[in-house]
Every structure is written in structure tokens, then in C-alpha cells.
Design an enzyme around this catalytic site. Sequence first.
Site, PDB file in Angstrom:
ATOM      1  N   THR A   1     -97.306 -10.707   5.263  1.00  0.00           N
ATOM      2  CA  THR A   1     -98.645 -10.197   4.902  1.00  0.00           C
ATOM      3  C   THR A   1     -98.749  -9.693   3.470  1.00  0.00           C
ATOM      4  O   THR A   1     -99.854  -9.448   2.992  1.00  0.00           O
ATOM      5  CB  THR A   1     -99.053  -9.038   5.846  1.00  0.00           C
ATOM      6  OG1 THR A   1     -98.141  -7.946   5.669  1.00  0.00           O
ATOM      7  CG2 THR A   1     -99.075  -9.483   7.294  1.00  0.00           C
TER       8      THR A   1
ATOM      9  N   CYS B   1     -97.876  -2.264  11.468  1.00  0.00           N
ATOM     10  CA  CYS B   1     -99.258  -2.504  11.038  1.00  0.00           C
ATOM     11  C   CYS B   1     -99.902  -3.519  11.973  1.00  0.00           C
ATOM     12  O   CYS B   1     -99.308  -4.563  12.270  1.00  0.00           O
ATOM     13  CB  CYS B   1     -99.266  -3.034   9.606  1.00  0.00           C
ATOM     14  SG  CYS B   1    -100.908  -3.546   9.055  1.00  0.00           S
TER      15      CYS B   1
ATOM     16  N   GLU C   1     -90.238  -7.093   7.171  1.00  0.00           N
ATOM     17  CA  GLU C   1     -91.341  -7.752   7.888  1.00  0.00           C
ATOM     18  C   GLU C   1     -90.936  -9.155   8.327  1.00  0.00           C
ATOM     19  O   GLU C   1     -91.267  -9.593   9.436  1.00  0.00           O
ATOM     20  CB  GLU C   1     -92.596  -7.818   7.012  1.00  0.00           C
ATOM     21  CG  GLU C   1     -93.783  -8.408   7.753  1.00  0.00           C
ATOM     22  CD  GLU C   1     -95.017  -8.594   6.886  1.00  0.00           C
ATOM     23  OE1 GLU C   1     -95.774  -9.556   7.140  1.00  0.00           O
ATOM     24  OE2 GLU C   1     -95.229  -7.788   5.952  1.00  0.00           O
TER      25      GLU C   1
ATOM     26  N   SER D   1     -90.846  -2.320  -2.633  1.00  0.00           N
ATOM     27  CA  SER D   1     -92.159  -2.550  -2.033  1.00  0.00           C
ATOM     28  C   SER D   1     -92.657  -3.929  -2.450  1.00  0.00           C
ATOM     29  O   SER D   1     -92.994  -4.158  -3.615  1.00  0.00           O
ATOM     30  CB  SER D   1     -93.151  -1.475  -2.504  1.00  0.00           C
ATOM     31  OG  SER D   1     -94.485  -1.867  -2.243  1.00  0.00           O
TER      32      SER D   1
ATOM     33  N   CYS E   1    -102.672  -9.898   4.188  1.00  0.00           N
ATOM     34  CA  CYS E   1    -103.637  -8.909   4.660  1.00  0.00           C
ATOM     35  C   CYS E   1    -104.699  -8.604   3.600  1.00  0.00           C
ATOM     36  O   CYS E   1    -104.512  -8.839   2.404  1.00  0.00           O
ATOM     37  CB  CYS E   1    -102.916  -7.637   5.103  1.00  0.00           C
ATOM     38  SG  CYS E   1    -102.449  -6.524   3.778  1.00  0.00           S
TER      39      CYS E   1
END
Length: 317
Positions: A174, A105, A135, A232, A204
Site C-alpha cells: 500500500t 491498517c 507489510e 518508513s 492507499c
Amino acid sequence: MDLPAARPELTVLLATPRGFCAGVDRAIQIVERAIEKYGAPVYVRHEIVHNRHVVDRLKAMGAVFVEELEECPADRPVVFSAHGVPKSVPAEAKARQMLYLDATCPLVSKVHVEAQRHYDAGREIVLIGHAGHPEVVGTMGQLPDGVVSLIETVDDVATFAPKDPMNVAFVTQTTLSVDDTTEIVEALKARFPGISAPHKEDICYATTNRQEAVKAIAGESDVLLVLGSANSSNSVRLAEVGRRSGAAAYLIDDASKLDFAWLEGARVVGVTAGASAPEVLVQGLIDRLAEVFSVEVQEVEAARETVSFKLPRVLAS
């Protein structure tokens, strides 16, 4: 003859925005276009996004998901997931002369650039995030081992001991809880008043907007249903935000995981979906609710999103 009992009425407050963000949409398109262009199989290092339904659909199209690059043959394309990868991964792909496509991303890439900038300026770097999340692994892997210190909680701030307290910077994952991260940032600024902060918020826009949308409906909802996979991060955070706002919140993969016992006595149910959950799951959940209840859907818009990200040039044509 007895008439069938009327179905109980249920108001569904549908959070907007919900579901796919621009980064997730781009990452999925990269895998789909790569399969179209190069044929199957196309390898994907790590789940492209954290959603079982998305991963299963792409598998059916010809994507092969692996955890490490060494599991990929050198003669087939490989896609790096939306979460980002350590610098060692593209370096290994180049060394093996592989064709690779980076679906990181752009907002995660922005954090990578920030971390590099702080390192080049000689600052000690704190990353606010969750240990082991891909991440976080990718962001820490942009720099040499030991350079980035991970902070997960406010308590971690108290034990962080930089070499030079006047020369510290922070970046964040994020997909964190906005409220939790604010508490950690405030604790860091209290301990290190001169700490360098991101030019713009690292969490984000999509994470922030989806959390605000949950706050807009959770206080009015008896129960909040969040569609998303358990791995998630942003989906888990949505359920947490819902609970903090006063709703009984449940994270479910899809409508088949709905337990109607949760809805006993409920008159208003909030529904949202994590940034990696497709909209078809939302409609499936509403259809499932309509089997038992007389459903009235009310959309509650907390923000309007117009962000989109370009595909890699090799796939854009």
C-alpha cells in the site's frame, strides 16, 4: 554600533495533506487505549508504525516493542502492528491463549482479502512490493509458502514465469511509489493481458495524496525536506518523488538532523511528513528554520482527507 544583519527570507511551502494517515492514527490509539485499559506493559509485535518518535513516546507510556510473538509473555496483551502480520501470528497467539489486538491498517487488510480471493479462485498471485518490508511479509504470509511471487521492479516482470500465463492476478503493497507501480503494472498487463487487477487501487489514498502533494510543491522548491524515519516506506517514497520532480530532497528524522548547508542559496523550501510522522515534528522544523531565516509559510493543499477508521470493539468504549 553595528546593526544585526537581517535574516534572509525563506518561503516554506507546506504540503497538505502530510503526516498521520487514518491507519497510523488508529494503530497508535490502539496501543494508547490498551495501556489505559490493561495497564503497562503492553507488548507490540514490531514497531507499531515506522517512526522513531512515535515508538519512543509509546515506550515511555509502557509499550514494549518486540520482533516476534515468542518474546511476549502469555499473560500480557499484545498488539500487532499497522503493517499486518502473517496468519501464523494470530494462530500462535490463540494457541497460547493470549489477549491480542490487531492494529493492521484496514487498507492493508483489504489487500489480504484480495489475495485470499485470488487464491481461492485458483489464480497465481503476484505481489508488487519491497522484499523484507513487514507489510510484504504479512501479505505473503496470508497464504501457503510459495503461492505468492514478489515483484520489485519492471525487470522482475520479464523473468516471472507462471505455470498458466492466462490465470494470473496481482496485488500491491500500500505504500509504494504510484509512478513506479504504474510502470510495473503496465509491464505485467503487456505480458499477461488477462491479468486480474484489484477492484480498487491497492496503493492507499494517503500514500497517493501525500505523493501528489509533494508533486504540487517540489517543482517550486529549491529544496524539499521530508520528515520521517529511514525505515518508513512511504516517507522514503516522498523523497524519491520530490527528486523526480526537480527538488533536492532530504529525508530527516526531525529538525535536529537539518543541515543548513543544504539550504545555501535556497529561497523556497518544501516541507512534508510521511504518514507515520507526527505534526509536532513539522512545527519543530519550521521553528528551526525560523532561527536562521525570516520564514513565510504557505500551505499548498493537494487533497482533503476525511477518512477515519473505527477502533476494535474491545477498546471503543
